[in-house]
Each structure stands twice: as structure tokens, then as C-alpha cells.
Design an enzyme around this catalytic site. Structure first.
Site, PDB file in Angstrom:
ATOM      1  N   TYR A   1       5.835 -10.123   7.082  1.00 32.44           N
ATOM      2  CA  TYR A   1       5.692  -8.689   7.313  1.00 32.44           C
ATOM      3  C   TYR A   1       6.068  -8.368   8.756  1.00 32.44           C
ATOM      4  O   TYR A   1       5.856  -9.181   9.654  1.00 32.44           O
ATOM      5  CB  TYR A   1       4.248  -8.235   7.082  1.00 32.44           C
ATOM      6  CG  TYR A   1       3.831  -8.104   5.636  1.00 32.44           C
ATOM      7  CD1 TYR A   1       3.986  -6.899   4.956  1.00 32.44           C
ATOM      8  CD2 TYR A   1       3.268  -9.184   4.957  1.00 32.44           C
ATOM      9  CE1 TYR A   1       3.585  -6.773   3.637  1.00 32.44           C
ATOM     10  CE2 TYR A   1       2.877  -9.065   3.637  1.00 32.44           C
ATOM     11  CZ  TYR A   1       3.033  -7.852   2.979  1.00 32.44           C
ATOM     12  OH  TYR A   1       2.649  -7.730   1.671  1.00 32.44           O
TER      13      TYR A   1
ATOM     14  N   ASP B   1       0.821  -1.208   0.000  1.00 30.86           N
ATOM     15  CA  ASP B   1       0.000   0.000   0.000  1.00 30.86           C
ATOM     16  C   ASP B   1       0.858   1.262   0.000  1.00 30.86           C
ATOM     17  O   ASP B   1       2.050   1.224   0.304  1.00 30.86           O
ATOM     18  CB  ASP B   1      -0.887   0.044   1.250  1.00 30.86           C
ATOM     19  CG  ASP B   1      -1.828  -1.135   1.359  1.00 30.86           C
ATOM     20  OD1 ASP B   1      -2.128  -1.745   0.311  1.00 30.86           O
ATOM     21  OD2 ASP B   1      -2.254  -1.447   2.480  1.00 30.86           O
TER      22      ASP B   1
END
Length: 266
Positions: free
Chosen positions: A132, A74
């Protein structure tokens, strides 16, 4: 035509994410043939990692080059180990190509490794798992030089409660409640192999390992875990949230700045 795999790092603060915006062609020939040293900045709307790389590779090749990332990140999200692949007709060695790419990239993007791979390798289709990391600054005192990489949460957080909540989220589940995607025919079932939560001084690091993640999934998981850490919800609520499949039952979307893609496995 040769196939290359690259691993790159980027600070996502000033970018609109990985994926180039719809309706633009970052690899168009006029960009490839530009002799202007500022060619990477030619399209203000196309301020994406993919867009910049495609314009650069197209210029080096003298023809359009399309690059495929392991997945989208993002706007504002960082990467320590994003993987991408592309086909290019070039006589340059992999090492020379990497040096050339890095000589043109801005200071917040860098290719850290490159190798020639079999023709069928595809960075996205071949990915088996991703890791992540999310950093939370759990302090009322700002860290000025780290502000682009952490989410500052001044309230005291209960790490034990967040770990218990995370244990309910590990495994294979339908994570429909933890994505911002409104509709779609694709499955929302994913497997989270592990969620590790570790306090490091006044920071708390959250590491997510799984076979894949939905749009905004890690950031919504983070918002939900932080609510649990603040004792605004109980760890035992996690199964009911998963079962409901309703986005409104999960926590808020955590800021992008604290999130980074660490590794992609194949």
C-alpha cells in the site's frame, strides 16, 4: 468453466469500497439479462467495485458470475493493482473479454490485464503479500488537482521521527491496537516487512509492505505516524501501543483519500 485472473485499477472516491453490501446479489439474473445500457447503475445502494464488476460479468455471461478480490478496500480508497478472479463459461479469448469489460466500465475503473489461470487459483486465498502507498501533502498550499489522492497536513512533519517510529512497527506483531475491528476470533497478528517513508517535494510518501493488513490498519498506522511527525507523541511509544492491544492508545484514523493498493503478490 474457465478461471480468469484480472488486475484492475480504480479511483475509489465515489464508491463504497470494494465489497458489495450485505443482502444484495450483484450477480442476479435480472441484471445479467438487462438490455439497458445503464445496467451498471441499476442499484444505487450497490455502489461498490465488486458489485459493478459482478453485474457486468453476469450480463456478458448471461448467468450470475461471482468475483473474488484479493481483499477489501475501504470507501474512498484507490487501487493501482487490485487483483480479482472469477469463473466464467465463455468462448471469448482473454484479450477479447478484457476489451469487452473495459468498453462497459465507467471511466474510474479499468482492467489493465487479464489471463486464464488454473482452476484452483483464488485471488484472496492465494495472496501472499500486499503493498500500500499513502500520500501526504505536507504543505499549507492545497494541490487542487491532487486533492482526491492526498491527505493535506499543513504542519511541518519530522520525517526522521516518523522513520524511527516505523522501525518499531516493522516485523511480526499483534496489531490489535491498529484495527477498528471490535471483536473477532481471527488472529490480529501480521507481519510488516517494510515501511518506507520518503519526502518527494512537498509530499511525503509512505509505503507499507506486508503479508496482510487488518481493517483500517494502514490508516490507523498513518494517523499514529503523523502524530509522531507533529511531535505529539514519541517514536519510543510504539512498542507500548502494540503491547496494549487497545485501539484508543493508537492515533486517529487517517482519511481514505490518501491510500492506494499498489500491488498484490502471489
Amino acid at each position: 468453466m474457465r478461471n480468469f485472473k484480472i488486475v484492475l485499477q480504480y479511483e475509489g472516491t465515489r464508491y463504497k469500497g470494494w465489497q458489495k453490501q450485505g443482502g444484495t446479489n450483484a450477480g442476479r439474473r435480472e441484471d445479467a439479462e438487462s438490455s439497458d445500457s445503464s445496467f451498471l447503475e441499476t442499484n444505487a445502494k450497490e455502489y461498490t467495485i465488486q458489485g459493478k464488476l459482478e453485474r457486468l460479468l453476469s450480463r456478458i455471461a448471461g448467468e450470475p458470475v461471482e468475483i473474488h478480490g484479493s481483499g477489501r478496500t475501504d470507501a474512498g480508497v484507490h487501487a493501482y493493482g487490485q487483483v480479482a478472479s472469477f469463473h466464467m463459461d465463455t468462448k471469448l479469448t482473454a484479450e477479447a473479454l478484457m476489451e469487452k469489460i473495459n468498453s462497459y466500465l465507467p471511466e474510474d475503473i479499468a482492467v489493465i490485464s487479464i489471463e486464464e489461470v488454473p482452476d484452483r487459483f483464488h485471488a484472496r486465498l492465494g495472496a501472499k503479500g500486499k503493498t500500500y502507498r499513502y500520500r501526504v501533502l505536507n504543505s499549507s498550499v492545497p494541490h487542487i488537482f491532487e486533492r482526491r489522492y492526498v491527505w493535506q497536513v499543513p504542519e511541518k512533519l519530522d520525517v526522521q521521527a516518523m522513520c524511527k517510529a516505523a522501525s518499531y512497527l516493522e516485523g511480526t506483531h499483534d496489531f490489535k491496537a491498529f484495527t477498528s475491528t471490535k471483536k473477532g476470533k481471527k488472529s490480529t497478528v501480521r507481519t510488516i516487512e517494510a515501511i518506507e517513508i520518503v519526502r518527494c517535494g512537498d509530499e511525503i510518501h509512505f509505503t507499507f509492505r506486508g503479508n496482510g493488513f487488518l481493517f483500517h490498519m494502514v490508516r490507523i498506522l498513518m494517523g499514529t505516524l503523523i502524530e509522531t511527525g507533529k511531535k505529539n507523541r514519541r517514536p519510543e511509544e510504539m512498542p507500548a501501543i502494540l503491547e496494549s492491544g487497545l485501539r484508543e492508545n493508537a492515533g486517529p484514523l487517517a482519511p481514505a483519500c490518501g491510500l492506494a493498493l499498489m500491488e498484490v503478490s502471489y
